[in-house]
Write a protein that holds these residues in place. Structure first.
Motif, PDB file in Angstrom:
ATOM      1  N   SER A 196      25.959 -40.061  75.438  1.00  0.00           N
ATOM      2  CA  SER A 196      27.378 -40.399  75.612  1.00  0.00           C
ATOM      3  C   SER A 196      28.281 -39.392  74.905  1.00  0.00           C
ATOM      4  CB  SER A 196      27.665 -41.814  75.099  1.00  0.00           C
ATOM      5  OG  SER A 196      27.179 -41.982  73.788  1.00  0.00           O
ATOM      6  N   LEU A 197      27.769 -38.729  73.868  1.00  0.00           N
ATOM      7  CA  LEU A 197      28.590 -37.702  73.204  1.00  0.00           C
ATOM      8  C   LEU A 197      28.725 -36.473  74.097  1.00  0.00           C
ATOM      9  CD1 LEU A 197      29.943 -37.720  70.338  1.00  0.00           C
ATOM     10  CD2 LEU A 197      28.391 -39.607  70.805  1.00  0.00           C
ATOM     11  N   ALA A 198      27.612 -36.122  74.771  1.00  0.00           N
ATOM     12  CA  ALA A 198      27.671 -34.985  75.692  1.00  0.00           C
ATOM     13  C   ALA A 198      28.630 -35.300  76.837  1.00  0.00           C
ATOM     14  CB  ALA A 198      26.272 -34.686  76.236  1.00  0.00           C
ATOM     15  N   LYS A 199      28.677 -36.579  77.223  1.00  0.00           N
ATOM     16  CA  LYS A 199      29.607 -36.978  78.277  1.00  0.00           C
ATOM     17  C   LYS A 199      31.042 -36.948  77.750  1.00  0.00           C
ATOM     18  CE  LYS A 199      28.388 -40.249  81.521  1.00  0.00           C
ATOM     19  NZ  LYS A 199      28.176 -41.640  81.996  1.00  0.00           N
ATOM     20  N   ALA A 200      31.223 -37.446  76.523  1.00  0.00           N
ATOM     21  CA  ALA A 200      32.576 -37.529  75.961  1.00  0.00           C
ATOM     22  C   ALA A 200      33.229 -36.139  75.876  1.00  0.00           C
ATOM     23  CB  ALA A 200      32.548 -38.199  74.592  1.00  0.00           C
ATOM     24  N   VAL A 201      32.466 -35.124  75.468  1.00  0.00           N
ATOM     25  CA  VAL A 201      33.100 -33.794  75.362  1.00  0.00           C
ATOM     26  C   VAL A 201      33.528 -33.287  76.735  1.00  0.00           C
ATOM     27  CG1 VAL A 201      31.924 -33.106  73.215  1.00  0.00           C
ATOM     28  CG2 VAL A 201      30.947 -32.443  75.426  1.00  0.00           C
ATOM     29  N   ARG A 202      32.781 -33.664  77.763  1.00  0.00           N
ATOM     30  CA  ARG A 202      33.179 -33.250  79.116  1.00  0.00           C
ATOM     31  C   ARG A 202      34.393 -34.042  79.579  1.00  0.00           C
ATOM     32  NH1 ARG A 202      27.700 -32.535  78.613  1.00  0.00           N
ATOM     33  NH2 ARG A 202      26.723 -30.837  79.754  1.00  0.00           N
ATOM     34  N   VAL A 203      34.351 -35.353  79.359  1.00  0.00           N
ATOM     35  CA  VAL A 203      35.485 -36.186  79.788  1.00  0.00           C
ATOM     36  C   VAL A 203      36.762 -35.742  79.085  1.00  0.00           C
ATOM     37  CG1 VAL A 203      36.439 -38.535  79.821  1.00  0.00           C
ATOM     38  CG2 VAL A 203      34.012 -38.167  80.335  1.00  0.00           C
ATOM     39  N   ALA A 204      36.636 -35.378  77.817  1.00  0.00           N
ATOM     40  CA  ALA A 204      37.818 -34.977  77.044  1.00  0.00           C
ATOM     41  C   ALA A 204      38.281 -33.566  77.404  1.00  0.00           C
ATOM     42  CB  ALA A 204      37.526 -35.079  75.552  1.00  0.00           C
ATOM     43  N   GLY A 205      37.551 -32.908  78.286  1.00  0.00           N
ATOM     44  CA  GLY A 205      37.975 -31.586  78.740  1.00  0.00           C
ATOM     45  C   GLY A 205      37.530 -30.443  77.841  1.00  0.00           C
ATOM     46  N   LEU A 206      36.653 -30.739  76.878  1.00  0.00           N
ATOM     47  CA  LEU A 206      36.188 -29.695  75.964  1.00  0.00           C
ATOM     48  C   LEU A 206      35.094 -28.840  76.598  1.00  0.00           C
ATOM     49  CD1 LEU A 206      37.682 -31.609  74.011  1.00  0.00           C
ATOM     50  CD2 LEU A 206      35.852 -31.257  72.372  1.00  0.00           C
ATOM     51  N   GLY A 207      34.392 -29.437  77.550  1.00  0.00           N
ATOM     52  CA  GLY A 207      33.268 -28.737  78.164  1.00  0.00           C
ATOM     53  C   GLY A 207      32.037 -28.787  77.284  1.00  0.00           C
ATOM     54  N   ALA A 208      30.890 -28.596  77.915  1.00  0.00           N
ATOM     55  CA  ALA A 208      29.624 -28.683  77.183  1.00  0.00           C
ATOM     56  C   ALA A 208      29.540 -27.629  76.080  1.00  0.00           C
ATOM     57  CB  ALA A 208      28.460 -28.520  78.157  1.00  0.00           C
ATOM     58  N   LYS A 209      30.293 -26.545  76.231  1.00  0.00           N
ATOM     59  CA  LYS A 209      30.220 -25.484  75.220  1.00  0.00           C
ATOM     60  C   LYS A 209      30.691 -25.967  73.853  1.00  0.00           C
ATOM     61  CE  LYS A 209      34.796 -23.285  75.577  1.00  0.00           C
ATOM     62  NZ  LYS A 209      35.525 -24.337  76.277  1.00  0.00           N
ATOM     63  N   ALA A 210      31.446 -27.061  73.836  1.00  0.00           N
ATOM     64  CA  ALA A 210      31.959 -27.576  72.558  1.00  0.00           C
ATOM     65  C   ALA A 210      30.875 -28.252  71.729  1.00  0.00           C
ATOM     66  CB  ALA A 210      33.093 -28.559  72.821  1.00  0.00           C
ATOM     67  N   LEU A 211      29.760 -28.570  72.371  1.00  0.00           N
ATOM     68  CA  LEU A 211      28.727 -29.350  71.692  1.00  0.00           C
ATOM     69  C   LEU A 211      27.829 -28.432  70.876  1.00  0.00           C
ATOM     70  CD1 LEU A 211      28.464 -32.406  72.002  1.00  0.00           C
ATOM     71  CD2 LEU A 211      26.639 -32.010  73.649  1.00  0.00           C
ATOM     72  N   ARG A 212      27.755 -28.696  69.588  1.00  0.00           N
ATOM     73  CA  ARG A 212      26.920 -27.913  68.686  1.00  0.00           C
ATOM     74  C   ARG A 212      25.751 -28.792  68.261  1.00  0.00           C
ATOM     75  NH1 ARG A 212      25.674 -23.383  65.843  1.00  0.00           N
ATOM     76  NH2 ARG A 212      27.494 -22.268  65.068  1.00  0.00           N
ATOM     77  N   VAL A 213      24.542 -28.399  68.657  1.00  0.00           N
ATOM     78  CA  VAL A 213      23.376 -29.216  68.311  1.00  0.00           C
ATOM     79  C   VAL A 213      22.826 -28.722  66.974  1.00  0.00           C
ATOM     80  CG1 VAL A 213      21.096 -29.989  69.042  1.00  0.00           C
ATOM     81  CG2 VAL A 213      22.908 -29.641  70.742  1.00  0.00           C
ATOM     82  N   VAL A 214      22.971 -29.546  65.950  1.00  0.00           N
ATOM     83  CA  VAL A 214      22.571 -29.165  64.590  1.00  0.00           C
ATOM     84  C   VAL A 214      21.076 -29.449  64.421  1.00  0.00           C
ATOM     85  CG1 VAL A 214      22.965 -29.652  62.138  1.00  0.00           C
ATOM     86  CG2 VAL A 214      24.879 -29.725  63.754  1.00  0.00           C
ATOM     87  N   ASP A 215      20.401 -28.545  63.747  1.00  0.00           N
ATOM     88  CA  ASP A 215      18.954 -28.705  63.532  1.00  0.00           C
ATOM     89  C   ASP A 215      18.655 -29.906  62.650  1.00  0.00           C
ATOM     90  OD1 ASP A 215      18.210 -26.569  65.044  1.00  0.00           O
ATOM     91  OD2 ASP A 215      18.257 -25.145  63.370  1.00  0.00           O
ATOM     92  N   PRO A 216      17.472 -30.493  62.871  1.00  0.00           N
ATOM     93  CA  PRO A 216      17.038 -31.567  61.965  1.00  0.00           C
ATOM     94  C   PRO A 216      16.519 -30.979  60.656  1.00  0.00           C
ATOM     95  CG  PRO A 216      15.360 -31.165  63.629  1.00  0.00           C
ATOM     96  CD  PRO A 216      16.504 -30.243  63.949  1.00  0.00           C
ATOM     97  N   ALA A 217      16.460 -31.826  59.632  1.00  0.00           N
ATOM     98  CA  ALA A 217      15.802 -31.422  58.394  1.00  0.00           C
ATOM     99  C   ALA A 217      14.326 -31.194  58.720  1.00  0.00           C
ATOM    100  CB  ALA A 217      15.964 -32.512  57.351  1.00  0.00           C
ATOM    101  N   PRO A 218      13.675 -30.230  58.050  1.00  0.00           N
ATOM    102  CA  PRO A 218      12.282 -29.921  58.376  1.00  0.00           C
ATOM    103  C   PRO A 218      11.416 -31.181  58.327  1.00  0.00           C
ATOM    104  CG  PRO A 218      13.154 -28.348  56.784  1.00  0.00           C
ATOM    105  CD  PRO A 218      14.208 -29.398  56.969  1.00  0.00           C
TER     106      PRO A 218
END
Ligand SMILES: *Cc1c(COP(=O)(O)O)cnc(C)c1O
Length: 485
Positions: free
Chosen positions: A188-210
């Motif tokens: 739903s977050l990936a959808k929200a950035v698109r709905v809000a007009g930010l585009g998928a490029k706005a999504l930054r996938v942060v790495d997990p802790a090792p």
């Protein structure tokens, strides 16, 4: 008169209640999942709508003939798929009252009770879950019942955009906005950035802790810093408490501490797990939320309330209206202008709004907080039993750390760790084909994993025991097949 005469409604309404009661009483005997081909339902029904009335008896007949056999029975005691969608009978009673009143709660003035009952319940639940008092109306924040956690994430993002840039309402986005999530964050977050007009490029996938599936605060800090240096603008960080795949828990306190250094909005998505905080022993699920801007948990998953009832709290009661309020002349009224009331239309995307608080109220009224705690505790205890059985059985392994009432497991074959996933897949397919239980899967580190989400209203120890017996026997069959091959 076009509508039903109230006395006739009374008679037909009893018939519908009888139907629901009978359905729920017999649910355990139905296959959890329907065995129908695509198009079967449509083929069963006449294409043209009836010109003449057919009556309720005929409708109930069609529900029995077409709807029940083509439904997945989410309230079935053997439903262990996805996350539960509890629709307790308590909540249905409240839902009926809401439909009966038939009010629109878009403005305080269009039905004061719809607004204020919701305010009282959300303040009460903030306290019951141990949220920071700043999330209550008395504390300057406030809660609302959204239709879904997806909508909650979207409006939180809109509030964050508004806070981050005072002319967002006028000019919209400029392409520099960034939103921080993990690979486990709900779609739903990936959808929200698109709905809000930010585009998928706005999504930054942060790495997990090792060695974990949870967001690394160090990686978050580095990503935000690099983005800012590149002229980009962090607008939202979304830690999840209880991811949909595995129930992983992002370290909210550390994540929020990093985000706050940059003034970035933090929205906690605790759609499934957050309600567990109603039990003091599970309060840790809200740890660190006193540092965040918004917090969401679904009463319509594990907390017994029929869809839709997603609880969203914000620390600043002006944040959502600031982003979303638009007042055409026909909605102007003295109460709104006085500033003394909440107009919930300004807390959501649509204008119209149901009186959802009644079904939540009916649940608390019917069970008390004590009953809610027993419900959650019971399922967590069943998950702990299942976890123990998995640990002790060489034919299975845990595929992720168990989380509250979610257990993720894999099959271990005589040849080792089911290297091509085929044994694990086959076991899931066999259990589902039996019709007595429904399981769904996820992928963790590229490996196929069975999820057992315990939490259906009707699920008790006998159902989890039966599921375990089925899992074991399916695993034995698969192993036997492997030996013969
Ligand atoms: C289920 C789920 C959602 C989406 O919930 P809806 O209320 O159906 O929109 C979002 N986030 C998480 C972590 C979930 O488990």
């Amino acid at each position: 008169m076009t509508d039903l005469d109230p006395d006739e409604f009374r008679r037909l309404g009893h018939a519908v209640v009888d139907w629901i009661a009978g359905y729920r009483a017999g649910l355990g005997d139905l296959p959890v999942r329907p065995e129908v081909e695509p198009g079967w339902v449509r083929a069963q029904l006449p294409a043209a709508l009836p010109e003449e009335p057919g009556g309720l008896e005929a409708l109930l007949g069609e529900v029995d003939r077409v709807v029940v056999p083509a439904s997945t029975h989410w309230q079935h005691p053997g439903f262990f798929g996805y996350f539960p969608a509890n629709a307790s009978l308590h909540s249905l009673l409240g839902d009926m009252l809401s439909g009966g009143l038939g009010v629109q709660g878009m403005l305080w003035s269009t039905s004061p009770a719809a607004t204020e009952v919701e305010q009282v319940l959300l303040d009460g639940f903030a306290d019951a879950l141990g949220l920071d008092p700043a999330f209550t109306f008395a504390g300057g924040g406030g809660g609302s019942i959204q239709d879904s956690a997806s909508s909650a994430a979207l409006v939180a993002l809109l509030a964050a955009l508004h806070r981050g840039s005072p002319d967002w309402r006028e000019s919209g986005v400029d392409g520099t906005e960034r939103v921080y999530v993990t690979a486990e964050t709900h779609s739903s977050l990936a959808k929200a950035v698109r709905v809000a007009g930010l585009g998928a490029k706005a999504l930054r996938v942060v790495d997990p802790a090792p060695g974990s599936l949870a967001m690394s605060p160090t990686a978050l800090a580095a990503a935000m810093k690099a983005d800012i240096a590149a002229g980009l603008r962090p607008v939202l960080v979304c830690p999840t408490v209880g991811t949909t795949g595995t129930g992983a828990i992002d370290p909210v306190r550390e994540v929020a501490t990093v985000a706050r250094e940059h003034g970035t909005w933090v929205h906690v998505d605790a759609a499934w797990a957050g309600v567990a905080a109603v039990c003091p022993e599970f309060r840790w699920v809200v740890d660190g939320t006193e540092l965040v801007d918004s917090f969401c948990t679904d009463a319509h998953k594990w907390l017994l309330t029929a869809f839709d009832a997603s609880l969203l709290w914000v620390r600043d009661a002006d944040a959502l209206p600031g982003a979303l309020s638009i007042t055409p002349e026909y909605l102007r009224n003295a109460a709104s202008e006085s500033g003394a009331v909440v107009d919930y239309r300004d807390w959501q995307v649509p204008l119209g709004r149901r009186f959802r608080a009644l079904k939540l109220w009916a649940v608390v009224q019917g069970l008390g907080l004590r009953g809610l705690r027993e419900h959650v505790r019971g399922h967590v205890a069943l998950a702990a039993d299942l976890t123990e059985w998995v640990r002790e059985d060489p034919a299975f392994e845990l595929a992720a750390p168990p989380s509250l009432a979610l257990v993720c497991l894999r099959v271990v074959t005589g040849r080792g760790a089911d290297a091509d996933d085929s044994a694990t897949r086959t076991v899931l397919e066999r259990v589902n084909a039996s019709g007595t239980a429904l399981l769904t899967h996820t992928v963790v580190d590229g490996r196929y994993v069975i999820r057992v989400a315990i939490g259906s209203v009707a699920t008790g120890p006998e159902h989890v025991g039966a599921l375990w017996a089925q899992l074991r026997s399916a695993a034995e069959d698969v192993e036997g097949g492997n030996r013969c091959a």
